[in-house]
Motif scaffolding. Structure first.
Motif, PDB file in Angstrom:
ATOM      1  N   THR A 171       0.822  -1.210   0.000  1.00 43.74           N
ATOM      2  CA  THR A 171       0.000   0.000   0.000  1.00 43.74           C
ATOM      3  C   THR A 171       0.856   1.261   0.000  1.00 43.74           C
ATOM      4  N   ALA A 172       1.964   1.255   0.747  1.00 37.96           N
ATOM      5  CA  ALA A 172       2.847   2.419   0.756  1.00 37.96           C
ATOM      6  C   ALA A 172       3.454   2.656  -0.622  1.00 37.96           C
ATOM      7  N   ALA A 173       3.849   1.565  -1.296  1.00 39.89           N
ATOM      8  CA  ALA A 173       4.422   1.701  -2.634  1.00 39.89           C
ATOM      9  C   ALA A 173       3.398   2.256  -3.621  1.00 39.89           C
ATOM     10  N   VAL A 174       2.156   1.763  -3.541  1.00 37.97           N
ATOM     11  CA  VAL A 174       1.122   2.235  -4.465  1.00 37.97           C
ATOM     12  C   VAL A 174       0.777   3.692  -4.198  1.00 37.97           C
ATOM     13  N   VAL A 175       0.631   4.055  -2.910  1.00 39.03           N
ATOM     14  CA  VAL A 175       0.342   5.451  -2.574  1.00 39.03           C
ATOM     15  C   VAL A 175       1.466   6.358  -3.067  1.00 39.03           C
ATOM     16  N   GLY A 176       2.720   5.909  -2.882  1.00 42.17           N
ATOM     17  CA  GLY A 176       3.843   6.708  -3.356  1.00 42.17           C
ATOM     18  C   GLY A 176       3.820   6.899  -4.863  1.00 42.17           C
ATOM     19  N   LEU A 177       3.505   5.833  -5.608  1.00 43.75           N
ATOM     20  CA  LEU A 177       3.451   5.943  -7.065  1.00 43.75           C
ATOM     21  C   LEU A 177       2.310   6.850  -7.512  1.00 43.75           C
ATOM     22  N   VAL A 178       1.162   6.753  -6.835  1.00 43.05           N
ATOM     23  CA  VAL A 178       0.016   7.596  -7.203  1.00 43.05           C
ATOM     24  C   VAL A 178       0.342   9.066  -6.993  1.00 43.05           C
ATOM     25  N   THR A 179       1.042   9.386  -5.905  1.00 42.12           N
ATOM     26  CA  THR A 179       1.389  10.787  -5.647  1.00 42.12           C
ATOM     27  C   THR A 179       2.373  11.339  -6.671  1.00 42.12           C
ATOM     28  N   LEU A 180       3.133  10.461  -7.326  1.00 46.65           N
ATOM     29  CA  LEU A 180       4.080  10.911  -8.346  1.00 46.65           C
ATOM     30  C   LEU A 180       3.419  11.171  -9.692  1.00 46.65           C
ATOM     31  N   LEU A 181       2.180  10.679  -9.859  1.00 52.19           N
ATOM     32  CA  LEU A 181       1.487  10.882 -11.127  1.00 52.19           C
ATOM     33  C   LEU A 181       1.140  12.349 -11.314  1.00 52.19           C
ATOM     34  N   PRO A 182       1.186  12.855 -12.540  1.00 48.53           N
ATOM     35  CA  PRO A 182       0.858  14.265 -12.765  1.00 48.53           C
ATOM     36  C   PRO A 182      -0.596  14.557 -12.436  1.00 48.53           C
TER      37      PRO A 182
END
Length: 539
Positions: free
Chosen positions: A252-263
Motif C-alpha cells: 500500500t505504501a508503494a502504491v500510494v507513493g506511485l500515485v502521488t508521483l502521477l501528474p
C-alpha cells in the motif's frame, strides 16, 4: 486574519489530533514489530506468503485494467449524448455502487451471477448446466469492476464535459472522423487523468477485503487482507499475520507513493465560455454503438441492485426487524456509526483549522510548516495502514489485558473514524476555504471572534457541509465489515456482521432481507449527504 488566541487554539487542536492518530497507528505498528519478530520474518519467505502477494497484485491489476477499459467507452458515449433519454438518472445510477456496502453489492452479484442466480437460471433453461462460476478470481474481478466502473465513468465523464466548446466547433469545421476526434481531442484529455484514476482503483482493489472474503472461494483466491484475517480469526497464528501485515503495508505504501508521483489533472486550455454543443456522432452506426454501450453499462450496474431489492422483498422483513438479533445489531451499528462519524468530523475540522491557522501567518517557521505537512498526510494515513492492519496490531495489544471483546466496540469506532477521515476532509476543506475567503476580513473588521464568530458566522454556513461529512462517515461505518470482522462475536454484532453470519450459515433468505435494509440505510445517508448540492454538468 486570525487573532493570536484563535491561531493558538487552532494549532493546538490540530496538534492534538496528529498526536492521537500517531499514537493509535504507531501502537499497532510497533506491536506488530515487537511481537515475535524472528518467527514473523521467517514467514515472509514462504511459498504460501509470496503466492498470496502475487494473487493480490494480479487481481488488483486485472480489476484496474478491466474497469478502465470498460469505463472509457461508457464515458465517451455519455459525453457524446447529452440528450440521451434519462441521462441524468443514468449518471446518478453510476453513483449508487459508491454508496453501497461491499457486502450488499456482493449479494447482489450472487443474485445475478451466482449458482442460483438469474443468469445461470437462463442458461440452465437453455440446456446448459450452470456454466458460470462467480467464485474465485472471476468473481473477484466481476465484483471489483461492478464497484469501480461507475467511479471511473464519473471521473472520466467530468473531464470530457470540461472540454471547451471551441474544440467541438473546430473538429466539426475540419470534418474530423470519430477516430480522429478521439485521437486528437478526447484521448489527450483522458490521458491526463487515466493514470490517477487507475492508481486509485488499483489501491481500492489491492486493499479489498469484503468482496474477496465473500467471493474468493478458497486459499487459491486469497488476498493479503483476507489472509491476515484468517491467520488471526481461524488459525490464531500471529507470526504469519504479522508477516502478511508488513507485506500489506509495503504494497500500500508503494502504491500510494506511485500515485502521488502521477501528474495532477489540470485544465490547460482557454475557452471563450460558449455553451458546449457536440456536433459529432450523429451517424446511425455511432448512435447505435452509444446506445448499446450505455444500455450495457446500465444493465451491468442496475441488475445487482435490482437483485438485492427483489430478494430482500421476498424475505420476511417485519420478522427480521423485530427480532432481538437485528435490534441488537442495529443499535450497535448506529452507536458505532455516530461515534465514528463524530470523531471523523471533529478531527477533520481540527486538521483544517490548524492548517488554516498556519497559513494565516505571513512567515511560518520550519516547525509550523512541518506540522502543516504532517496534518495534510494524516488524513491519508489509513490508505497506507489499512484497517485490518490496525485491527491486528490492537488485537495483539488488548489480548494482554483480558477479553478483547470488552474493548472491541470502541476500537471498531476509532478504526472506522480513521477510514472516514479522508472523505470528511475532502468534503469540508473546500467549504471551509470558501467560507473563510468570504467572511474572514469582514469578521475581523467587525471585531467578531471566538464563540460569537462560530455561532453567528460559521455555523449558519458550515452546518450543511458538516452534516454532509457526518452522513458520509456514518454510511461508511455502517457498511463496513473489515474492522468488525476480527472482533465480531455474540456480544458485538453489527448489521454487516449479521448479514455475513446469516450468509455463512446458509440462511440466504435472512441475509437478503438484512442486506436490503442495510443497503437502503447506507444509500439514504449517502443521498442525504448530497441533498441540496448542485451537480456540475450532471456529474
Amino acid at each position: 486574519m486570525l487573532t493570536l488566541a484563535e491561531r493558538r487554539r487552532g494549532i493546538g487542536a490540530g496538534l492534538t489530533v496528529l498526536i492521537a492518530v500517531i499514537l493509535f497507528v504507531g501502537t499497532a505498528v510497533v506491536t506488530l514489530l515487537a511481537w515475535d519478530g524472528d518467527q514473523s520474518a521467517s514467514r515472509l519467505f514462504t511459498a504460501y506468503t509470496w503466492s498470496i502477494l502475487r494473487f493480490t497484485l494480479l487481481q488488483a491489476a486485472l480489476s484496474t485494467l478491466l474497469s478502465i477499459l470498460f469505463a472509457i467507452p461508457v464515458a465517451l458515449a455519455l459525453a457524446r449524448r447529452p440528450g440521451f433519454p434519462g441521462r441524468v438518472w443514468i449518471v446518478r445510477l453510476m453513483a449508487l455502487p459508491m454508496g453501497l456496502p461491499a457486502l450488499v453489492g456482493a449479494l447482489g452479484l450472487l443474485g445475478v451471477w451466482g449458482r442460483q442466480g438469474v443468469l445461470n437460471g437462463w442458461l440452465t433453461a437453455a440446456g446448459l448446466e450452470q456454466p458460470v462460476s462467480v467464485y474465485g478470481l472471476s468473481g473477484i474481478l466481476l465484483a471489483h469492476t461492478f464497484f469501480n466502473i461507475p467511479l471511473a465513468v464519473r471521473l472520466l465523464l467530468a473531464v470530457l464535459e470540461r472540454l471547451p466548446a471551441e474544440y467541438w466547433l473546430l473538429s466539426a469545421s475540419l470534418g474530423m472522423k470519430p477516430f480522429s476526434i478521439f485521437r486528437f481531442v478526447e484521448w489527450p484529455a483522458l490521458a491526463r487523468v487515466v493514470p490517477g484514476v487507475a492508481g486509485l482503483i488499483f489501491m481500492l482493489c489491492a486493499t479489498s477485503f469484503t468482496l474477496v472474503l465473500v467471493l474468493g472461494g478458497g486459499p487459491a483466491a486469497t488476498t493479503l487482507e483476507v489472509a491476515i484475517y484468517q491467520a488471526l480469526r481461524f488459525d490464531f497464528d500471529p507470526p504469519r499475520a504479522i508477516a502478511l501485515a508488513f507485506l500489506q503495508i509495503t504494497v500500500t505504501a508503494a502504491v500510494v507513493g506511485l500515485v502521488t508521483l502521477l501528474p495532477a489533472a489540470t485544465d490547460m486550455v482557454r475557452t471563450a465560455g460558449r455553451s458546449i454543443q457536440r456536433l459529432d456522432g450523429r451517424s446511425g452506426p455511432s448512435r447505435l454503438w452509444d446506445f448499446f454501450v450505455i444500455a450495457a453499462a446500465v444493465i451491468f450496474v442496475a441488475s445487482p441492485l435490482l437483485s438485492v431489492l427483489a430478494a430482500g422483498l421476498r424475505a420476511d422483513l417485519w420478522k427480521l426487524v423485530t427480532g432481538p438479533r437485528f435490534i441488537q445489531a442495529a443499535t450497535t451499528s448506529l452507536a458505532i456509526a455516530v461515534t465514528a462519524g463524530t470523531i471523523a468530523v471533529t478531527a477533520s475540522l481540527a486538521i483544517l483549522n490548524a492548517r488554516q491557522a498556519i497559513r494565516d501567518r505571513r512567515d511560518p517557521n520550519l516547525a509550523e510548516r512541518l506540522l502543516s505537512t504532517s496534518l495534510a498526510g494524516t488524513s491519508s494515513l489509513v490508505l497506507v495502514i489499512p484497517p485490518i492492519i490496525l485491527g491486528t496490531g490492537w488485537f495483539l495489544v488488548l489480548r494482554q489485558f483480558g477479553n478483547v471483546g470488552d474493548f472491541a466496540p470502541y476500537l471498531v469506532a476509532i478504526i472506522n473514524a480513521l477510514m472516514a477521515l479522508p472523505f470528511a476532509v475532502r468534503v469540508l476543506e473546500p467549504a471551509l476555504e470558501d467560507h473563510r475567503r468570504q467572511t474572514a476580513r469582514l469578521a475581523a473588521a467587525l471585531g467578531i471572534g471566538g464563540i460569537d464568530k462560530w455561532r453567528l458566522v460559521d455555523i449558519p454556513v458550515l452546518l450543511r457541509p458538516i452534516l454532509t461529512a457526518l452522513s458520509f462517515a456514518m454510511a461508511l461505518s455502517l457498511g463496513d465489515l473489515g474492522a468488525v470482522a476480527l472482533f465480531g462475536s455474540s456480544d458485538l454484532v453489527t448489521l454487516p456482521w449479521l448479514v455475513y453470519s446469516s450468509l455463512s450459515s446458509y440462511r440466504t433468505n435472512d441475509a437478503d432481507g438484512l442486506a436490503l435494509i442495510l443497503g437502503v440505510v447506507c444509500l439514504f445517508l449517502t443521498i442525504l449527504g448530497t441533498a441540496g448540492r448542485k451537480e456540475h454538468n450532471n456529474v
